[in-house]
Design a protein around this motif. Sequence first.
Motif, PDB file in Angstrom:
ATOM      1  N   TYR A 194     -10.648   1.453   0.921  1.00  0.00           N
ATOM      2  CA  TYR A 194     -10.733   0.214   0.161  1.00  0.00           C
ATOM      3  C   TYR A 194     -11.202  -0.938   1.046  1.00  0.00           C
ATOM      4  O   TYR A 194     -12.129  -1.683   0.695  1.00  0.00           O
ATOM      5  CB  TYR A 194      -9.363  -0.110  -0.440  1.00  0.00           C
ATOM      6  CG  TYR A 194      -9.316  -1.461  -1.124  1.00  0.00           C
ATOM      7  CD1 TYR A 194      -9.757  -1.613  -2.428  1.00  0.00           C
ATOM      8  CD2 TYR A 194      -8.822  -2.580  -0.450  1.00  0.00           C
ATOM      9  CE1 TYR A 194      -9.713  -2.848  -3.051  1.00  0.00           C
ATOM     10  CE2 TYR A 194      -8.772  -3.816  -1.065  1.00  0.00           C
ATOM     11  CZ  TYR A 194      -9.221  -3.947  -2.368  1.00  0.00           C
ATOM     12  OH  TYR A 194      -9.189  -5.174  -2.981  1.00  0.00           O
ATOM     13  N   GLU A 195     -10.558  -1.087   2.198  1.00  0.00           N
ATOM     14  CA  GLU A 195     -10.888  -2.213   3.073  1.00  0.00           C
ATOM     15  C   GLU A 195     -12.284  -2.086   3.664  1.00  0.00           C
ATOM     16  O   GLU A 195     -12.932  -3.101   3.950  1.00  0.00           O
ATOM     17  CB  GLU A 195      -9.829  -2.338   4.162  1.00  0.00           C
ATOM     18  CG  GLU A 195      -8.476  -2.781   3.593  1.00  0.00           C
ATOM     19  CD  GLU A 195      -7.381  -2.876   4.639  1.00  0.00           C
ATOM     20  OE1 GLU A 195      -7.582  -2.353   5.763  1.00  0.00           O
ATOM     21  OE2 GLU A 195      -6.329  -3.470   4.328  1.00  0.00           O
TER      22      GLU A 195
ATOM     23  N   ARG B  27      -6.195   3.033   1.690  1.00  0.00           N
ATOM     24  CA  ARG B  27      -6.316   1.661   2.182  1.00  0.00           C
ATOM     25  C   ARG B  27      -7.545   1.513   3.068  1.00  0.00           C
ATOM     26  O   ARG B  27      -8.285   0.528   2.951  1.00  0.00           O
ATOM     27  CB  ARG B  27      -5.060   1.272   2.960  1.00  0.00           C
ATOM     28  CG  ARG B  27      -5.141  -0.137   3.538  1.00  0.00           C
ATOM     29  CD  ARG B  27      -3.838  -0.558   4.191  1.00  0.00           C
ATOM     30  NE  ARG B  27      -3.891  -1.937   4.642  1.00  0.00           N
ATOM     31  CZ  ARG B  27      -2.881  -2.606   5.159  1.00  0.00           C
ATOM     32  NH1 ARG B  27      -1.685  -2.007   5.276  1.00  0.00           N
ATOM     33  NH2 ARG B  27      -3.010  -3.860   5.539  1.00  0.00           N
TER      34      ARG B  27
ATOM     35  N   TYR C 113      -9.644   2.448  -9.902  1.00  0.00           N
ATOM     36  CA  TYR C 113     -10.510   2.434  -8.725  1.00  0.00           C
ATOM     37  C   TYR C 113      -9.754   2.930  -7.495  1.00  0.00           C
ATOM     38  O   TYR C 113     -10.259   3.765  -6.734  1.00  0.00           O
ATOM     39  CB  TYR C 113     -11.050   1.034  -8.485  1.00  0.00           C
ATOM     40  CG  TYR C 113     -11.803   0.884  -7.190  1.00  0.00           C
ATOM     41  CD1 TYR C 113     -13.004   1.567  -6.970  1.00  0.00           C
ATOM     42  CD2 TYR C 113     -11.316   0.070  -6.163  1.00  0.00           C
ATOM     43  CE1 TYR C 113     -13.693   1.436  -5.771  1.00  0.00           C
ATOM     44  CE2 TYR C 113     -11.999  -0.070  -4.977  1.00  0.00           C
ATOM     45  CZ  TYR C 113     -13.182   0.623  -4.783  1.00  0.00           C
ATOM     46  OH  TYR C 113     -13.858   0.496  -3.593  1.00  0.00           O
ATOM     47  N   LEU C 114      -8.526   2.443  -7.307  1.00  0.00           N
ATOM     48  CA  LEU C 114      -7.734   2.917  -6.172  1.00  0.00           C
ATOM     49  C   LEU C 114      -7.450   4.408  -6.294  1.00  0.00           C
ATOM     50  O   LEU C 114      -7.467   5.134  -5.314  1.00  0.00           O
ATOM     51  CB  LEU C 114      -6.428   2.130  -6.087  1.00  0.00           C
ATOM     52  CG  LEU C 114      -6.546   0.642  -5.739  1.00  0.00           C
ATOM     53  CD1 LEU C 114      -5.154   0.023  -5.671  1.00  0.00           C
ATOM     54  CD2 LEU C 114      -7.301   0.422  -4.438  1.00  0.00           C
TER      55      LEU C 114
ATOM     56  N   TYR D 254     -14.485  -3.448   0.743  1.00  0.00           N
ATOM     57  CA  TYR D 254     -14.202  -4.761   0.165  1.00  0.00           C
ATOM     58  C   TYR D 254     -14.734  -5.874   1.048  1.00  0.00           C
ATOM     59  O   TYR D 254     -14.520  -5.881   2.262  1.00  0.00           O
ATOM     60  CB  TYR D 254     -12.687  -4.932  -0.018  1.00  0.00           C
ATOM     61  CG  TYR D 254     -12.334  -6.027  -1.001  1.00  0.00           C
ATOM     62  CD1 TYR D 254     -12.337  -5.782  -2.365  1.00  0.00           C
ATOM     63  CD2 TYR D 254     -12.005  -7.314  -0.565  1.00  0.00           C
ATOM     64  CE1 TYR D 254     -12.014  -6.778  -3.277  1.00  0.00           C
ATOM     65  CE2 TYR D 254     -11.676  -8.312  -1.463  1.00  0.00           C
ATOM     66  CZ  TYR D 254     -11.690  -8.041  -2.817  1.00  0.00           C
ATOM     67  OH  TYR D 254     -11.384  -9.029  -3.709  1.00  0.00           O
TER      68      TYR D 254
ATOM     69  N   LEU E 180     -10.231   6.425  -5.015  1.00  0.00           N
ATOM     70  CA  LEU E 180     -10.328   6.450  -3.563  1.00  0.00           C
ATOM     71  C   LEU E 180      -9.390   7.483  -2.940  1.00  0.00           C
ATOM     72  O   LEU E 180      -9.555   7.854  -1.773  1.00  0.00           O
ATOM     73  CB  LEU E 180     -10.009   5.074  -2.978  1.00  0.00           C
ATOM     74  CG  LEU E 180     -10.952   3.934  -3.353  1.00  0.00           C
ATOM     75  CD1 LEU E 180     -10.490   2.631  -2.706  1.00  0.00           C
ATOM     76  CD2 LEU E 180     -12.379   4.242  -2.941  1.00  0.00           C
TER      77      LEU E 180
ATOM     78  N   TRP F 208       0.810  -1.218   0.000  1.00  0.00           N
ATOM     79  CA  TRP F 208       0.000   0.000   0.000  1.00  0.00           C
ATOM     80  C   TRP F 208       0.843   1.268   0.000  1.00  0.00           C
ATOM     81  O   TRP F 208       0.300   2.372   0.007  1.00  0.00           O
ATOM     82  CB  TRP F 208      -0.926   0.012   1.220  1.00  0.00           C
ATOM     83  CG  TRP F 208      -2.113  -0.882   1.100  1.00  0.00           C
ATOM     84  CD1 TRP F 208      -2.304  -2.087   1.719  1.00  0.00           C
ATOM     85  CD2 TRP F 208      -3.297  -0.644   0.328  1.00  0.00           C
ATOM     86  NE1 TRP F 208      -3.526  -2.618   1.374  1.00  0.00           N
ATOM     87  CE2 TRP F 208      -4.156  -1.752   0.526  1.00  0.00           C
ATOM     88  CE3 TRP F 208      -3.705   0.395  -0.513  1.00  0.00           C
ATOM     89  CZ2 TRP F 208      -5.401  -1.843  -0.083  1.00  0.00           C
ATOM     90  CZ3 TRP F 208      -4.948   0.300  -1.126  1.00  0.00           C
ATOM     91  CH2 TRP F 208      -5.778  -0.807  -0.907  1.00  0.00           C
TER      92      TRP F 208
END
Length: 218
Positions: A132-133, A129, A210-211, A136, A214, A121
């Motif tokens: 995302y987490e 991060r 996508y990242l 997900y 974010l 990361w």
Amino acid sequence: MIGIVIPAHNEQACLDRCLQSVLAAAAHPLLGGEPVQVMVVLDDCTDASLAICEQHPVQVLEVSVRNVGAARAAGARSLIDAGARWLACTDADSTVPLDWLAAQLAHQADAVCGVVEVDDWSPHHAQVRARYEAAYRDLDGHSHIHGANLGVTSVAYLQAGGFPALACHEDVHLVRALEAQGSRIAWSRSVRVRTSARVDFRAQGGFGSYLQSLSEGA
């Protein structure tokens, strides 16, 4: 025979690690010695990707389409023509565990959608991060679709029309077509792949994009 499809566009920094991991998975004892053929589709590569492939017992298909969907489809077609009954897909910036293929086949499904873990990361702000987490779902029955971690029988793949020639989301379109025809799909967290969170990603609109989205406001 089991076929592994890996599209690559100028992936000299990642490709060796990827190939080492898939070749190790191809030798897993639970496969019972079934042959595994690895097909790297080099899409308009101008770096050392071909030289890296030549250091490993893999097949190479060179194309110049600059299109990940078309590249995956070309690799899949070549493997099916060579006799592959199962197609496993990953990406050149990813690594797979030793039991990757065995875990896919253990589901005895028409297709398997696995999960991904980010390997590093550090290119991103901590909030990326966290976001995302938070979104997900790393569990069985998830709804994630990753070209870096997808398996399908050749029969179901052909019935669904294969990968469309799209610059991104070709994996999503294939899985939606599999769902529409009633294929049995396993949405599994036991099938895992580690993938890159690099900022110099190849497919606009894919995982890297996508990242990047974010990071807005991070």
